[in-house]
Design a protein around this motif. Structure first.
Motif, short mmCIF file in Angstrom:
data_model
loop_
_atom_site.label_atom_id
_atom_site.label_comp_id
_atom_site.label_asym_id
_atom_site.label_seq_id
_atom_site.Cartn_x
_atom_site.Cartn_y
_atom_site.Cartn_z
N GLN A 1 0.76 -1.12 0.07
CA GLN A 1 0.00 -0.07 -0.02
C GLN A 1 0.80 1.13 -0.05
O GLN A 1 0.38 2.23 -0.69
N GLN A 2 1.92 1.29 0.81
CA GLN A 2 3.03 2.28 0.81
C GLN A 2 3.45 2.59 -0.50
O GLN A 2 3.76 3.81 -0.92
N PHE A 3 3.99 1.64 -1.13
CA PHE A 3 4.78 1.67 -2.48
C PHE A 3 3.57 2.23 -3.34
O PHE A 3 4.21 3.09 -4.50
N LEU A 4 2.45 2.02 -3.33
CA LEU A 4 1.24 2.56 -4.28
C LEU A 4 1.01 3.98 -4.00
O LEU A 4 0.49 4.56 -4.93
N THR A 5 1.02 4.33 -2.75
CA THR A 5 0.57 5.66 -2.38
C THR A 5 1.83 6.85 -2.11
O THR A 5 1.61 7.77 -2.21
N ASP A 6 2.80 6.48 -1.30
CA ASP A 6 3.92 7.10 -0.98
C ASP A 6 4.90 7.57 -1.84
O ASP A 6 5.81 8.35 -1.53
N VAL A 7 5.07 6.75 -2.94
CA VAL A 7 6.19 6.75 -3.65
C VAL A 7 5.45 7.67 -5.20
O VAL A 7 4.68 7.32 -5.61
N PHE A 8 6.52 8.70 -5.29
CA PHE A 8 5.74 9.70 -6.49
C PHE A 8 6.63 9.11 -7.71
O PHE A 8 7.68 9.31 -7.88
#
Length: 381
Positions: free
Chosen positions: A216-223
């Motif tokens: 989830q973080q890879f998909l949301t927090d990575v620009f």
């Protein structure tokens, strides 16, 4: 003259954000005195890993203006308020920690999956990403194989100390490292170093909740910026991450990788069926480790034959046929490229395996994203 130098410097592209410095508000005072240009720039963070390259490119851009003989670059850092404004602008009005790859996004999401490990799924994913990028597409790659991550090494994203580079952080945004034009993120980029300078034990022992949060973080927090295609290198099987990706990206397309061997192809069918149960669409099958042609003209089918076609047939329906996109032969060049961090589509483009992967890339690039379930931007007249 000041305006000419400012235009030249403003056109320099930040190597991480992939946008001009002027658009990022990174250019400060520009003063020309005779043939000397004094240029001020503000980096996003202290210790920016791209600082040397940005300064070098700014110097070259200013020096390219007619009449400039000397350039003095003064490097500073954005204030917290400036960084906050930048991250807001990069998100394009999207709230923090909101996934930009929903059903209404323009990015095509393709999950590359397999039933068993060891079928070359990650190698194919890395090469496919580079091949798509070479066709002019903006490509991102998420290494969702948390327990068996290998994407950094396959793309050559390994420093002298044997570790992948860590993403640059701008407040709560992470900028993924770039290799061969592909923006990639992997858990291997976050592991602490051991005494040998390598990832501590090289292992991640996490259970379901941590795995879900990581993806989830890879998909949301990575620009990733504006992408045409986001590839997701899935772990083998139908476990926690497959379920999480199905929940987070039910509109994703699925590419199934297998070998010709029955033991692999039978299990590969299951991964495709689980994807279909979450609403994802299987768009094709790639058979890896197929028969190779030996120097004397004979063929070696080490893992048998027919597995890819069998998987495609098992996953096909009358309404939605699933094609066998390619059979990638056993290849020494493919294996050597993976070990060296040089994808075979770059290092040995004439190799039979590289040409088969290029065929898959061409097929995917020529196939538009399905519009089923996606809201279209129009209003009735």
């Amino acid at each position: 003259m000041d305006a000419a130098v400012r235009r030249a410097v403003g056109a320099v592209v930040d190597p991480e954000l992939r946008r001009p410095l002027a658009e990022l508000d990174m250019v400060r005072a520009v003063v020309v005195d005779g043939d000397v240009a004094r240029v001020g720039i503000a980096l996003t963070i202290v210790g920016c890993p791209a600082a040397d390259r940005i300064e070098r490119d700014v110097r070259a851009a200013a020096a390219s203006v007619a009449g400039i003989a000397e350039v003095v670059v003064e490097v500073g850092v954005m204030t917290p308020a400036e960084r906050h404004a930048l991250t807001e602008r990069l998100r394009g009005g999207r709230a923090a920690r909101v996934m930009p790859f929903g059903p209404d996004a323009l990015t095509r999401v393709i999950a590359v999956t397999s039933g068993k490990g060891g079928v070359g799924k990650s190698t194919l994913t890395a090469n496919l990403a580079v091949a798509l990028c070479a066709r002019g597409l903006a490509v991102g790659l998420v290494d969702a194989d948390v327990h068996g991550f290998s994407i950094p090494a396959l793309l050559g994203l390994v420093g002298p100390d044997g570790r992948p580079p860590a993403p640059t952080r701008i407040d709560d945004l992470m900028l993924p490292p770039v290799a061969y034009g592909v923006k990639a993120i992997s858990i291997g980029m976050f592991l602490p170093p051991s005494e040998a300078g390598r990832p501590a034990s090289g292992a991640v022992a996490w259970r379901g909740p941590m795995l879900h949060r990581t993806v989830q973080q890879f998909l949301t927090d990575v620009f990733f910026g504006d992408l045409d295609v986001l590839l997701i290198d899935m772990p083998p099987g139908t476990g926690d991450i497959a379920i999480s990706v199905g929940q987070l990206l039910p509109h994703a397309e699925v590419l199934v990788v297998t070998t010709p061997q029955t033991a692999a192809s039978d299990v590969a069918v299951r991964s495709g069926l689980v994807a279909a149960q979450t609403g994802q669409r299987v768009i094709g099958v790639v058979e890896n480790m197929a028969a190779m042609v030996l120097p004397d003209g004979t063929t070696l089918d080490l893992f048998g034959s027919g597995g890819g076609a069998a998987v495609a047939a098992a996953l096909s329906t009358d309404a939605a046929p699933v094609p066998l996109l390619a059979s990638v032969p056993l290849s020494v060049a493919l294996r050597e490229g993976g070990d060296a961090g040089v994808p075979v589509v770059v290092g040995a483009p004439g190799d039979a395996a590289a040409q088969a992967i290029e065929h898959v890339a061409a097929s995917l690039a020529a196939t538009p994203r399905g519009l089923s379930g996606r809201p279209l931007p129009f209003t009735p007249a």
